[in-house]
Write a protein that holds these residues in place. Structure first.
Motif, short mmCIF file in Angstrom:
data_model
loop_
_atom_site.label_atom_id
_atom_site.label_comp_id
_atom_site.label_asym_id
_atom_site.label_seq_id
_atom_site.Cartn_x
_atom_site.Cartn_y
_atom_site.Cartn_z
N GLY A 105 0.81 -1.21 0.00
CA GLY A 105 0.00 0.00 0.00
C GLY A 105 0.84 1.26 0.00
N ARG A 106 1.92 1.26 0.81
CA ARG A 106 2.80 2.43 0.86
C ARG A 106 3.53 2.63 -0.48
N LEU A 107 4.00 1.54 -1.06
CA LEU A 107 4.70 1.66 -2.34
C LEU A 107 3.73 2.08 -3.45
N ALA A 108 2.53 1.53 -3.43
CA ALA A 108 1.53 1.93 -4.44
C ALA A 108 1.20 3.41 -4.32
N GLY A 109 1.11 3.93 -3.09
CA GLY A 109 0.86 5.35 -2.90
C GLY A 109 1.98 6.19 -3.48
N TYR A 110 3.21 5.74 -3.27
CA TYR A 110 4.36 6.46 -3.85
C TYR A 110 4.29 6.43 -5.38
N LEU A 111 3.97 5.27 -5.94
CA LEU A 111 3.89 5.15 -7.39
C LEU A 111 2.78 6.03 -7.96
N ASP A 112 1.70 6.21 -7.20
CA ASP A 112 0.63 7.13 -7.64
C ASP A 112 1.19 8.53 -7.86
N THR A 113 2.04 8.98 -6.94
CA THR A 113 2.61 10.32 -7.08
C THR A 113 3.54 10.40 -8.29
N GLN A 114 4.20 9.30 -8.61
CA GLN A 114 5.10 9.30 -9.76
C GLN A 114 4.34 9.28 -11.08
N VAL A 115 3.19 8.61 -11.08
CA VAL A 115 2.32 8.66 -12.26
C VAL A 115 1.83 10.09 -12.47
N ALA A 116 1.40 10.72 -11.38
CA ALA A 116 0.89 12.10 -11.47
C ALA A 116 1.98 13.06 -11.95
N ALA A 117 3.25 12.78 -11.59
CA ALA A 117 4.36 13.64 -11.99
C ALA A 117 4.87 13.31 -13.39
N ILE A 159 0.58 5.66 -16.81
CA ILE A 159 -0.63 5.33 -16.07
C ILE A 159 -0.76 3.82 -15.98
N CYS A 160 -0.98 3.33 -14.76
CA CYS A 160 -1.00 1.87 -14.55
C CYS A 160 -1.77 1.55 -13.27
N ASP A 161 -1.96 0.26 -13.06
CA ASP A 161 -2.51 -0.24 -11.80
C ASP A 161 -1.36 -0.23 -10.81
N THR A 162 -1.26 0.82 -9.98
CA THR A 162 -0.09 0.97 -9.13
C THR A 162 -0.01 -0.08 -8.02
N ALA A 177 3.32 -2.20 -7.72
CA ALA A 177 4.08 -2.33 -6.48
C ALA A 177 4.40 -3.80 -6.20
N ARG A 178 3.43 -4.66 -6.39
CA ARG A 178 3.68 -6.09 -6.19
C ARG A 178 4.72 -6.60 -7.19
N GLY A 209 9.12 -1.70 -18.08
CA GLY A 209 7.69 -2.00 -18.22
C GLY A 209 6.78 -0.85 -17.84
N TYR A 210 7.23 -0.02 -16.86
CA TYR A 210 6.35 1.02 -16.34
C TYR A 210 6.84 2.44 -16.57
N GLY A 211 8.03 2.58 -17.16
CA GLY A 211 8.54 3.92 -17.42
C GLY A 211 7.62 4.70 -18.35
#
Length: 215
Positions: A144-156, A161-164, A168-169, A210-212
Motif C-alpha cells: 500500500g505504501r509503495l503503491a501510494g508512492y507510485l501514484d505520485t510518480q504517475v501524477a508527476a 498510467i497503470c494499476d499501481t 508495487a507487487r 515496463g512502467y517507465g
C-alpha cells in the motif's frame, strides 16, 4: 490546575510503564519463540525470559496465541513502516527504487526474519488469523505504501498510467525473485552483497522498462 497536571503526569508515567512492561514481555517472547518455535514455547518459559511472573504475563496477554500474534504483527508493521519511507519529491525514480530494493532484500534475507515467516506459516494452519494478521501488517502495508508512492510518480509523469497496486507487487517480486522461497527451504548458500546488487539492478531495469513513461 496543579492537581490536574499532577494527575495527568501520573497517568502518563503509568502509560509509559505499561508500554515498557509490554515491550519487555515481547522481547522475552521473541527469544523463546525463536529458540523453540510456536509449538515448543510455553508461557512459563516466556515469563522467565521476560523477567516477569506468569500472573503479570497473563495480565498483558491471555494466551500464548495472543502473545505470538501481537509479537509477529508488531514486528512486521514496524518493518513495513521503516522500509517504505519513500521521498515523493525525489525525481530520480530509479534511485528511490534502488534504495528501497536494497533495504527490502537485506531484510527479507535476515535469518531471524525467515525464521519468523516459517513460524507463522506453520502456526496459521491451526490459527488462520495469524497469517491474515501478519499479511495485513507487513506485506499488505508495504504494498500500500509503495503503491501510494507510485501514484505520485504517475501524477508527476515519471511513470505511465497503470494499476499501481499491481505495479508495487511486481517490483517487490522482481526484487526478491524467488530468493525468499530458497531461504525458506534452506536451499543454497547465504545471500551475498553482490547478489543483492545484481538482483536490485535488474529489478529496477525491468520495472522501468515496463512502467517507465512512454517515449
Amino acid at each position: 490546575m496543579g492537581g490536574g497536571a499532577a494527575t495527568l503526569e501520573r497517568g502518563q508515567a503509568q502509560a509509559q510503564l505499561e508500554s515498557d512492561k509490554r515491550r519487555q514481555i515481547l522481547e522475552g517472547a521473541r527469544s523463546v519463540f525463536m529458540a523453540a518455535g510456536f509449538d515448543g514455547a510455553s508461557m512459563g518459559e516466556i515469563a522467565k525470559a521476560a523477567g516477569v511472573s506468569k500472573g503479570t504475563l497473563y495480565v498483558y496477554f491471555d494466551s500464548k496465541e495472543a502473545l505470538f500474534e501481537a509479537l509477529t504483527v508488531e514486528e512486521k508493521r514496524g518493518l513495513a513502516e521503516a522500509l517504505f519511507q519513500l521521498d515523493v519529491d525525489d525525481p530520480d525514480l530509479g534511485s528511490v527504487l534502488t534504495r528501497l530494493g536494497h533495504t527490502y532484500l537485506r531484510e527479507m534475507a535476515r535469518p531471524e526474519h525467515v525464521t519468523v515467516i516459517r513460524m507463522v506459516i506453520g502456526a496459521c494452519e491451526k490459527f488462520p488469523r495469524f497469517g491474515q494478521s501478519f499479511y495485513e501488517a507487513g506485506p499488505a502495508c508495504g504494498i500500500g505504501r509503495l503503491a501510494g508512492y507510485l501514484d505520485t510518480q504517475v501524477a508527476a509523469g515519471r511513470l505511465r498510467i497503470c494499476d499501481t497496486d499491481l505495479a508495487a507487487r511486481h517490483f517487490l517480486h522482481l526484487a526478491q525473485a524467488g530468493l525468499l522461497t530458497r531461504l525458506l527451504f534452506r536451499a543454497g548458500g547465504p545471500v551475498t552483497e553482490d547478489d543483492v546488487e545484481h538482483r536490485i539492478a535488474e529489478a529496477v531495469r525491468v520495472f522501468l522498462a515496463g512502467y517507465g513513461p512512454e517515449a
